[in-house]
Write a protein that holds these residues in place. Structure first.
Motif, PDB file in Angstrom:
ATOM      1  N   ALA A 187       5.649  -4.080   3.670  1.00  0.00           N
ATOM      2  CA  ALA A 187       5.120  -4.329   2.325  1.00  0.00           C
ATOM      3  C   ALA A 187       5.713  -3.292   1.362  1.00  0.00           C
ATOM      4  O   ALA A 187       6.474  -2.424   1.765  1.00  0.00           O
ATOM      5  N   PHE A 188       5.356  -3.393   0.093  1.00  0.00           N
ATOM      6  CA  PHE A 188       5.859  -2.433  -0.903  1.00  0.00           C
ATOM      7  C   PHE A 188       5.059  -1.140  -0.760  1.00  0.00           C
ATOM      8  O   PHE A 188       3.838  -1.132  -0.928  1.00  0.00           O
ATOM      9  N   ASP A 189       5.724  -0.036  -0.445  1.00  0.00           N
ATOM     10  CA  ASP A 189       5.006   1.200  -0.127  1.00  0.00           C
ATOM     11  C   ASP A 189       5.427   2.368  -1.002  1.00  0.00           C
ATOM     12  O   ASP A 189       5.026   3.502  -0.753  1.00  0.00           O
ATOM     13  N   MET A 215       0.462 -10.980   3.207  1.00  0.00           N
ATOM     14  CA  MET A 215      -0.395  -9.817   2.962  1.00  0.00           C
ATOM     15  C   MET A 215      -1.865 -10.213   2.882  1.00  0.00           C
ATOM     16  O   MET A 215      -2.736  -9.459   3.309  1.00  0.00           O
ATOM     17  N   PRO A 217       5.611  -9.766  -0.017  1.00  0.00           N
ATOM     18  CA  PRO A 217       6.334  -9.488   1.222  1.00  0.00           C
ATOM     19  C   PRO A 217       6.323 -10.726   2.129  1.00  0.00           C
ATOM     20  O   PRO A 217       5.301 -11.384   2.277  1.00  0.00           O
ATOM     21  N   ILE A 222       0.825  -0.343   6.978  1.00  0.00           N
ATOM     22  CA  ILE A 222       1.497  -1.646   6.994  1.00  0.00           C
ATOM     23  C   ILE A 222       2.996  -1.427   6.823  1.00  0.00           C
ATOM     24  O   ILE A 222       3.423  -0.729   5.900  1.00  0.00           O
ATOM     25  N   GLU A 223       3.763  -2.017   7.692  1.00  0.00           N
ATOM     26  CA  GLU A 223       5.227  -1.956   7.622  1.00  0.00           C
ATOM     27  C   GLU A 223       5.730  -3.263   7.002  1.00  0.00           C
ATOM     28  O   GLU A 223       5.258  -4.335   7.356  1.00  0.00           O
ATOM     29  N   ILE A 237       0.848  -1.185   0.000  1.00  0.00           N
ATOM     30  CA  ILE A 237       0.000   0.000   0.000  1.00  0.00           C
ATOM     31  C   ILE A 237       0.887   1.239   0.000  1.00  0.00           C
ATOM     32  O   ILE A 237       1.797   1.351   0.827  1.00  0.00           O
ATOM     33  N   ASP A 255       4.076   3.476   6.846  1.00  0.00           N
ATOM     34  CA  ASP A 255       4.813   2.250   6.539  1.00  0.00           C
ATOM     35  C   ASP A 255       6.135   2.152   7.285  1.00  0.00           C
ATOM     36  O   ASP A 255       6.930   1.253   7.022  1.00  0.00           O
TER      37      ASP A 255
END
Lengths: 484, 484
Positions: free
Chosen positions: B332-334, B250, B343, B329-330, A329, A334
């Motif tokens: 994941a792709f941000d 995820m 992730p 969310i920490e 997201i 993050d």
């Protein structure tokens, strides 16, 4: 001094010896290429400069081998925020044009996925680091190592003052990880020129399914990459002063993302499985002979339990069934720590791997329809926008073609074994593009082992794979010449 | 020259005049304080140094006003990754100890939420920038501006060579945005010493509900902040080579976060509403007199539609009902772009605002039980861990106390109106701590307007609020002296 042409078998021995003797130089060259942060994913001007530098280095290397090299201008890439970035040039190169020899065109890419030391790398991702015969570094296996292995094979013949057994062409791009932007247009434009003499196309941009047993790849999944944006306003909110009275964009987005796939991996988008090719008995049998040790696979991937318990089910769900992954997201909190924010605008990212005979345009419609349906049922006051930012079709090849036969023989010579006949779950869009436009046989001949960790932290290529892979390509040239 | 003591009303006039004449100096001082990036949320050594600098600057300022200042060592903060960072000292300061005067203790904090220009700030967040009477900068309203307004009020009496009408104490901390770590212990330790002479505690760390009409605050919500980690392995995966055969973290996390709250804002955790105080008819009536223009509120907040359509429902859902917000969310792709990653390990973050008579420990159990139930039903092979990283109780005050009366009179004098009697939806944990430990009257006297955007991009305080707020505090001192 006059050198008599060597016989194919004694020549092969000399080539192998040359490659063994020069392996440290080949590793040093890989180190120099890995040192360039040629990340095409993040739209950052500095990284584009690195990409341009990478393409220049490769062009220079090919010229020094005696190739004629053309750097094709690819224009610029426009981003939704108005930013314009240069697309690195595509390299078109050729060595030899003997009409009596077959012409093999090698495709590779020199761009890489993003990598940061902080993400869990044990060594600097852009400093090739050898530990126990493993060469760690971003791009080592995907795809700088295999591109160099092909170059090493070509250079070995030259260093021994021997003619190449085949005419060799190269098409090397710098935007594969960003969806091979504008490449299809180049292939289309060059169909009657650069590609007119090409008989076979070889790609080496995937992995074996084993650590030690080589493979030949005859299919890849496609990919449709989606963004779904939910917006209340551009600014964030404080959860104390606004929590309780808002349709919070994160709650909407989490519900949307949660509607996509169930806990068994089954995709919940209506119609998504309609076009998936039915499983024939013949295809079913093929999975049984693949060398995949599930226990070793679990160990090497550090995954305790997969969704399926048999080799056949696992391979089919990687190769011939679609999958949906949620990547992350953008716009939410993050970082480490505990920030009490209500993000005002968030963008969820997910993608669906496509298999024959799914079609990206159809999938796009199905996803949009589904998300709009879910969103409208929430009755939220936010705005939602769904976009397919990449739509890459799946590819499947005819495995009875000559170059598949030549590659099998070369594998037997170098590795002393039959290859696994495999597909790849990931997307190499160029295979499908070559097949559709050039209409010549496309083969994927991977060099990397299953545990290479491409796209991941601590990506590596084994020194053994890199060096034996260089030999494999040399042996393949000789087998192609024989079959012609 | 001998200065005769001024009468309260003429003194007040002089003080007001002094504040008006020196307003540019007061703004300049705020600019200097905003320039310090005193972010306590991100666990970064550089930022902790900024925090230490900020506390030193404030201590120096108070000493120059004649206060005796004590910098209380707060020890260090240990992070799960093993990192140790210093906690900035808490300032305890006092001016005057006349036993005939009441002693008013002001609480404030000088740490701020994270802010980056790239997040959508129109000016550099750490350069106080005045546009149309608005002073933009991180911490301008939360809480550096109000702390300085209190200091301005105190300094005005000194500059006019007048005794302060009350004894003034300060407790100023640097960890409010990180949950006031270790502050409770200091208050407890100083109960019989620093706080033994304190009669009233004033906090100015929240906002009005209007742009122009002042308010008095008698309650705040608490906050319980949760992390939920879902882990397959530490490394990420490539969605091509692993998509389809994994329980993706995820997908699990999105399902867990999606189980927390429905699209009407109703929290779905069983038992969560059990302890919420029932709504009495008397309380219900109080909401009717609050000056909240819904149209203006929608405009100023740029929110087109709230979950509720009436003023009363909106206020009740901000003040007297719990709310749940998902922050992000920490792992994941941000970032921008389209990374095809699965992730391997992700951490979801959400918090629940607590109201009387909810209890953070009970909520912790309810949340854990609920998430474990949801997760077990998914039958995932991943590991889940839920943790409550902050648990701050709600607070409510007795509005019939003397200082509420004095503050109402001061507001009438400076602003010519009755204040809105409000609560605050956000959490100022120190209010509850003071109430429980010191057992003296606690009042919240906000200075900022509803559109100040605390915790958000483009946070600001109006010059008018800052300067009239300085006068308000001066008038409050005189009213307190009269009532004593």
């Amino acid at each position: 001094m006059f050198l008599s042409p060597a016989t194919p078998s004694s020549l092969l021995e000399k080539v192998f010896q040359h490659i063994d003797l020069h392996q440290d130089e080949f590793v040093q060259m890989l180190k120099e290429w890995v040192a360039v942060e040629s990340d095409s994913v993040q739209p950052v001007p500095r990284l584009r400069q690195e990409l341009l530098k990478m393409m220049d280095m490769a062009a220079d290397k090919l010229q020094r081998l005696g190739a004629s090299v053309d750097l094709v201008d690819m224009g610029t890439q426009q981003f939704p925020d108005g930013q314009n970035l240069p697309i690195p040039p595509t390299i078109l190169a050729e060595l030899g044009n003997d009409p009596k020899k077959p012409t093999v065109c090698f495709y590779g890419h020199l761009d890489v996925q993003p990598a940061n030391k902080e993400d869990g790398w044990l060594s600097d991702p852009y400093t090739l680091t050898e530990v126990d015969g493993k060469l760690y570094g971003r791009g080592a296996t995907d795809n700088k190592g295999p591109v160099l292995a092909w170059i090493n094979a070509v250079s070995a013949f030259g260093a021994l003052d021997q003619d190449l057994p085949v005419n060799v062409k190269f098409i090397i791009e710098g935007m594969e990880e960003a969806g091979s932007i504008a490449l299809e247009e180049v292939v289309r434009r060059e169909k009657q020129r650069f590609f007119s003499s090409v008989d076979y196309i070889v790609i080496s941009d995937n992995l074996w399914v084993s650590r030690r047993k080589p493979a030949l790849t005859y299919g890849t999944r496609g990919n449709s990459y989606f963004t779904v944006e939910v917006k209340c306003r551009d600014q964030d909110f404080h959860s104390g002063t606004f929590g309780g009275i808002l349709n919070e964009p994160m709650a909407d987005l989490v519900a949307l993302l949660g509607s996509l796939v169930d806990s068994s991996g089954h995709i919940l988008i209506p119609g998504i499985y309609d076009r998936v090719a039915p499983l024939t008995e013949e295809e079913k049998q093929m999975y049984k002979s693949i060398d995949l040790d599930l226990r070793e696979y679990r160990n090497s991937t550090q995954v305790e339990k997969f969704l399926f318990d048999t080799k056949e089910e696992i391979l089919m769900h990687l190769w011939r069934y679609p999958s949906l992954s949620i990547h992350g997201i953008e716009g939410a909190f993050d970082e480490p720590g505990a920030k009490t924010v209500i993000p005002g605008r968030v963008i969820g990212k997910f993608s669906i791997r496509l298999v024959p005979h799914m079609n990206a345009s159809v999938v796009e419609k199905q996803v949009k329809w589904h998300l709009e349906d879910i969103f409208s049922k929430r009755n939220s006051s936010n705005q939602m926008a769904v976009s397919m930012v990449l739509g890459l079709q799946p590819w499947i090849a005819d495995i009875k073609d000559n170059q598949y036969l030549a590659a099998k023989r070369a594998i037997r010579t170098v590795f002393g074994t039959e290859p696994d006949m495999i597909r790849d779950g990931s997307t190499i869009p160029i295979a499908k593009i070559f097949q559709d436009i050039i209409q010549k046989s496309v083969m994927m001949l991977p060099l990397g082992a299953v545990d290479d960790g491409e796209h991941s932290q601590n990506e590596k290529i084994n020194r053994w794979n890199y060096i034996e892979g260089s030999k494999l390509f040399a042996a393949f040239f000789l087998e192609m010449a024989k079959l012609h």
